[in-house]
Design a protein around this motif. Structure first.
Motif: not given
Length: 159
Positions: A115, A140, A144
């Motif tokens: 990511a 995501v 992240t």
């Protein structure tokens, strides 16, 4: 007055002479003007007024030489423009920082590493990352955020 007559008769030819020497019209005009001002100031001391034109020519040549010497010194000591590439020191520091980040990325779980690499190195949007990884945009964001937190912790420990 004699200086005015000399000026009217020889100004243009003296400027042409100076232009050939200094390669700049504006500077050449200044040189000639300065030569005439000097002649005016020295007129009483001039032994032979018939040699005034020779005096002017010599003055123009000498002043042109001075201009060229001054230019050479200015160019020699002028600060150089900013280099196109960063200095070697910046390159070395940048390389160390990149090495540390890459090493820290290797220590992250695979999904967090993927990511972060897709986001910050691949410059992809969350939607593009989600599609590439086959996960949702929420996942995501989660990978992240966790990856950045873990990366920050690892890099703080190294420094």
């Amino acid at each position: 007055m004699a200086v005015t007559a000399l000026y009217s008769a020889h100004y243009r030819s003296l400027v042409r002479l100076a232009v050939l020497l200094v390669r700049d019209v504006a500077t050449a005009e200044e040189v000639v003007q300065d030569a005439f001002v000097a002649l005016h100031g020295a007129w009483r001391r001039l032994r032979d007024p018939d040699k005034a034109l020779a005096y002017l020519r010599q003055s123009v040549v000498n002043r042109s030489r001075s201009v060229l010497r001054h230019r050479a010194v200015v160019e020699k000591y002028a600060p150089k423009g900013l280099p196109d590439a960063p200095s070697a020191e910046n390159g070395a520091i940048g390389e160390l920082e990149r090495s540390a980040v890459i090493e820290a990325l290797r220590g992250l779980p695979a999904r967090q590493r993927e990511a972060l690499v897709l986001r910050y190195y691949g410059d992809l949007s969350e939607a593009q990352i989600a599609h590439a990884m086959g996960i949702s945009k929420g996942a995501v964001k989660s990978h992240t955020a966790r990856g950045m937190a873990a990366l920050r912790t690892i890099l703080e420990q190294l420094s």
